[in-house]
Write a protein that holds these residues in place. Structure first.
Motif, PDB file in Angstrom:
ATOM      1  N   GLU A 109      -7.611  -4.686   2.251  1.00 38.45           N
ATOM      2  CA  GLU A 109      -7.904  -3.957   1.010  1.00 38.45           C
ATOM      3  C   GLU A 109      -9.300  -3.343   1.061  1.00 38.45           C
ATOM      4  OE1 GLU A 109      -6.255  -3.137  -1.552  1.00 38.45           O
ATOM      5  OE2 GLU A 109      -4.599  -4.525  -1.898  1.00 38.45           O
TER       6      GLU A 109
ATOM      7  N   LEU B 235      -4.547   2.626   5.456  1.00 37.16           N
ATOM      8  CA  LEU B 235      -4.210   3.917   4.856  1.00 37.16           C
ATOM      9  C   LEU B 235      -4.512   5.091   5.772  1.00 37.16           C
ATOM     10  CD1 LEU B 235      -5.423   3.421   1.163  1.00 37.16           C
ATOM     11  CD2 LEU B 235      -3.137   3.098   2.124  1.00 37.16           C
TER      12      LEU B 235
ATOM     13  N   SER C 155      -9.716  -0.393   3.314  1.00 41.14           N
ATOM     14  CA  SER C 155      -9.035   0.827   2.869  1.00 41.14           C
ATOM     15  C   SER C 155      -9.832   1.540   1.784  1.00 41.14           C
ATOM     16  CB  SER C 155      -7.632   0.490   2.335  1.00 41.14           C
ATOM     17  OG  SER C 155      -7.715  -0.220   1.111  1.00 41.14           O
TER      18      SER C 155
ATOM     19  N   TRP D 284       0.868  -1.176   0.000  1.00 43.71           N
ATOM     20  CA  TRP D 284       0.000   0.000   0.000  1.00 43.71           C
ATOM     21  C   TRP D 284       0.904   1.225   0.000  1.00 43.71           C
ATOM     22  CZ3 TRP D 284      -0.789  -4.460   2.561  1.00 43.71           C
ATOM     23  CH2 TRP D 284      -2.014  -5.105   2.415  1.00 43.71           C
TER      24      TRP D 284
END
Length: 250
Positions: free
Chosen positions: A64, A78, A67, A37
Motif C-alpha cells: 500500500e 499499480l 503504491s 487494488w
C-alpha cells in the motif's frame, strides 16, 4: 488458521477467504485477509493471505505505501506492467518482510511464514492467478491446476477436485466455494465466517464485485444444511459392506 481459494474460470475469477485468526483457543479474532487494488480501465488485482498475521499485515502495508509514495512507485503494484511482475513484486516483498523479522537472514523462519494468493488482470494481458511461497518464489494456476488454495486446504479440496468446471457460471462457482468452505469450517475450528468474496469478470478491467457472507446468511445456511443432507442421502444409497463375504477376500 486460514482458508483462502482462488478459482480461474473461463469468464473470470472468484476469490473467497475466511476471516478467523487464532493464537490458541482463548485468543480468537476476526481479521480481513483479502485486499484489492483497482484502477478502472487498467487493472484489477486481488490478494489473499495466510500465515503469521504480523507478516501478512506488514506485506500488505508495504504494498500500500509503495503504491502511494512517489519515490517508491517504481516498482509498485499499480505500476507493474503484467501480473507476472505483480507476483514477483509480492514475492520479493514477502521475502523482505520475513528476512527483516527472522533471525537468520534470508531463510524463511517458520515463526514468520506466510503464503499469498494474488490474481487479477492488467490491461494488455490475460487474467492470471499465482500462489506465492515464503521464500518469494511462486507457481501459477493453469488449465491443469485451475484453482489454488492456501491455509487449511485439505478439508475443502475434495469438493473442488470433483465438481470444479472452468465453464461454470460465477453463481455456480460461489456455491462450490461455499460448500468447500463449509466442509472446512465443520472440520477445523481455526476457519470460520464471515467470508469475504470477490468476483472479477475477465477483460472488464473494472472493480470486481465484492461482498461479505455473515454467519447468519440464509443462503449459506441453506447450502450448509443441504450439503450435509445430500451427503447423508448419498451415503445411505451406497451398498453396505458384507461381512459375510470377508473370507473370500483373502
Amino acid at each position: 488458521m486460514t482458508y483462502c481459494v482462488g478459482l480461474m474460470l473461463n469468464e473470470g475469477m472468484v476469490f473467497m477467504s475466511d476471516t478467523r485468526t487464532n493464537a490458541g483457543v482463548d485468543n480468537i479474532s476476526t481479521f480481513r485477509k483479502m485486499f484489492s487494488w483497482d484502477v478502472d480501465g487498467d487493472r484489477s488485482i486481488t490478494l489473499m493471505t495466510a500465515g503469521n498475521l504480523a507478516t501478512t499485515q506488514a506485506v500488505v502495508s508495504l504494498l500500500e505505501e509503495r503504491s502511494k509514495a512517489a519515490q517508491d512507485r517504481n516498482p509498485s503494484i499499480l505500476q507493474a506492467e503484467t501480473m507476472f511482475q505483480v507476483a514477483t513484486l509480492v514475492g520479493d516483498t514477502l521475502k523482505e518482510v520475513i528476512s527483516d523479522h527472522a533471525m537468520e537472514g534470508q531463510r524463511a523462519d517458520s515463526g514468520f511464514n506466510a503464503t499469498i494468493l494474488v490474481g487479477g488482470q492488467i490491461k494488455g494481458g490475460d487474467h492470471r492467478l499465482f500462489l506465492i511461497y515464503p521464500e518469494g518464489n511462486f507457481i501459477e494456476a493453469s488449465a491443469d491446476t485451475p484453482f489454488l488454495q492456501i491455509g487449511e486446504t485439505k478439508y475443502g479440496r475434495p469438493i473442488l477436485v470433483r465438481a470444479f468446471d472452468p465453464d461454470m457460471s460465477f453463481d455456480a462457482a460461489v456455491k462450490l466455494l461455499l460448500v468447500s468452505f463449509d466442509s472446512t469450517i465443520k472440520a477445523n475450528l481455526g476457519v470460520d465466517l464471515p467470508l469475504d468474496v470477490r468476483v472479477y469478470q475477465a477483460d472488464t478491467l473494472s472493480t470486481a464485485q465484492e461482498f461479505r457472507i455473515e454467519a447468519d446468511d440464509p443462503y449459506y445456511n441453506e447450502i450448509s444444511d443441504g450439503w450435509g443432507g445430500a451427503l447423508r442421502e448419498a451415503f445411505g444409497k451406497l451398498p453396505d459392506f458384507d461381512l459375510g463375504k470377508t473370507a473370500g477376500r483373502g
